[in-house]
Design an enzyme around this catalytic site. Structure first.
Site, PDB file in Angstrom:
ATOM      1  N   CYS A 153       0.873  -1.185   0.000  1.00 16.56           N
ATOM      2  CA  CYS A 153       0.000   0.000   0.000  1.00 16.56           C
ATOM      3  C   CYS A 153       0.911   1.237   0.000  1.00 16.56           C
ATOM      4  O   CYS A 153       2.077   1.159  -0.404  1.00 16.56           O
ATOM      5  CB  CYS A 153      -0.977  -0.021   1.172  1.00 16.56           C
ATOM      6  N   ASN A 213       2.275   1.330   4.401  1.00 14.43           N
ATOM      7  CA  ASN A 213       2.566   0.052   5.075  1.00 14.43           C
ATOM      8  C   ASN A 213       2.251   0.089   6.569  1.00 14.43           C
ATOM      9  O   ASN A 213       2.899  -0.578   7.385  1.00 14.43           O
ATOM     10  CB  ASN A 213       4.027  -0.401   4.850  1.00 14.43           C
ATOM     11  N   CYS A 224      -1.486   0.653   7.382  1.00 20.11           N
ATOM     12  CA  CYS A 224      -2.934   0.377   7.483  1.00 20.11           C
ATOM     13  C   CYS A 224      -3.349  -0.832   6.661  1.00 20.11           C
ATOM     14  O   CYS A 224      -3.644  -1.895   7.189  1.00 20.11           O
ATOM     15  CB  CYS A 224      -3.751   1.603   7.048  1.00 20.11           C
ATOM     16  N   ARG A 225      -3.409  -0.683   5.323  1.00 19.07           N
ATOM     17  CA  ARG A 225      -4.009  -1.722   4.485  1.00 19.07           C
ATOM     18  C   ARG A 225      -3.120  -2.938   4.273  1.00 19.07           C
ATOM     19  O   ARG A 225      -3.577  -4.082   4.420  1.00 19.07           O
ATOM     20  CB  ARG A 225      -4.412  -1.135   3.117  1.00 19.07           C
ATOM     21  N   SER A 226      -1.843  -2.714   3.867  1.00 19.96           N
ATOM     22  CA  SER A 226      -1.034  -3.902   3.527  1.00 19.96           C
ATOM     23  C   SER A 226      -0.671  -4.748   4.748  1.00 19.96           C
ATOM     24  O   SER A 226      -0.666  -5.979   4.635  1.00 19.96           O
ATOM     25  CB  SER A 226       0.195  -3.532   2.692  1.00 19.96           C
ATOM     26  N   ASP A 281      -8.313   3.906   1.266  1.00 17.53           N
ATOM     27  CA  ASP A 281      -7.330   4.224   2.303  1.00 17.53           C
ATOM     28  C   ASP A 281      -8.078   4.701   3.552  1.00 17.53           C
ATOM     29  O   ASP A 281      -8.739   5.733   3.518  1.00 17.53           O
ATOM     30  CB  ASP A 281      -6.407   5.328   1.763  1.00 17.53           C
TER      31      ASP A 281
HETATM   32  P1  4NP Z   1      -1.795   2.780   4.121  1.00 16.82           P
HETATM   33  O1  4NP Z   1      -2.443   4.116   4.721  1.00 16.82           O
HETATM   34  O2  4NP Z   1      -1.245   3.137   2.771  1.00 16.82           O
HETATM   35  O3  4NP Z   1      -2.969   1.866   4.018  1.00 16.82           O
HETATM   36  O4  4NP Z   1      -0.752   2.326   5.108  1.00 16.82           O
HETATM   37  C1  4NP Z   1      -1.738   5.321   4.826  1.00 16.82           C
HETATM   38  C2  4NP Z   1      -0.958   5.566   5.917  1.00 16.82           C
HETATM   39  C3  4NP Z   1      -0.290   6.762   6.039  1.00 16.82           C
HETATM   40  C4  4NP Z   1      -0.407   7.713   5.045  1.00 16.82           C
HETATM   41  C5  4NP Z   1      -1.185   7.464   3.937  1.00 16.82           C
HETATM   42  C6  4NP Z   1      -1.849   6.262   3.834  1.00 16.82           C
HETATM   43  N1  4NP Z   1       0.256   8.950   5.165  1.00 16.82           N
HETATM   44  O5  4NP Z   1       0.088   9.796   4.284  1.00 16.82           O
HETATM   45  O6  4NP Z   1       0.997   9.177   6.123  1.00 16.82           O
END
Ligand code: 4NP
Length: 155
Positions: A12, A15, A17-19, A125
């Site tokens: 993602c 790294n 939340c989703r992955s 997201d």
């Molecule tokens: P992820 O979510 O891609 O599912 O881990 C996010 C976590 C942090 C951020 C964006 C998306 N960020 O912009 O910090």
């Protein structure tokens, strides 16, 4: 059917939340199979902002509630991942574009959209939303992982 993969990387943006949620669900589902093969499973982010951080507390909470393991600290996706993993799962189309830039074109056929076998859409997201978003993401990922395992003859 092509040979089932024996290694999978979930990717993602951050790294956190989703992955890592996908990694935890995949490990959980695999552990529940009677004849589960040895799998190399990991997750990574296309961005570097959260490298070294544990998964978001909301991802941790959802995984624990479902009895799934919580993955280790975040790392950034690397060009050589494509040599280490049979398949690479992008959570959304933006991740997919970034991974295509990271890997040689011969490898693009092994990079898939996570929800390809279910909705065909993007995993939203959940980072800036509330806890409901994390439950929604869990459901989408769980359904897709079941579908992938079925495709690979592990259903
Ligand atoms: P992820 O979510 O891609 O599912 O881990 C996010 C976590 C942090 C951020 C964006 C998306 N960020 O912009 O910090």
């Amino acid at each position: 059917m092509p040979d089932a993969p024996r290694s999978v990387l979930f990717v993602c943006l951050g790294n956190i939340c989703r992955s890592p949620m996908a990694e935890g669900i995949f490990r959980h589902r695999l552990a529940g199979r009677s004849a589960s093969p040895a799998f190399h499973v990991d997750s990574a982010g296309t961005g570097a902002w959260h490298v070294g951080e544990a998964p978001d507390p909301r991802t941790q909470e959802v995984l624990r509630r479902h009895g799934a393991p919580v993955p280790g600290p975040a790392r950034q996706a690397r060009p050589d991942d494509v040599e280490q993993f049979d398949v690479i799962m992008a959570m959304d189309r933006s991740n997919l574009r970034n991974l295509h830039r990271l890997y040689p074109s011969e490898a693009h056929g092994r990079v898939h959209l996570m929800l390809e076998p279910t909705t065909g859409g993007d995993v939203p997201d959940p980072y800036y939303g509330g806890p409901d978003g994390f439950d929604q993401v869990y459901g989408l990922l769980d359904e897709a992982i079941e579908a992938w395992l079925g495709r690979w003859g592990l259903g």
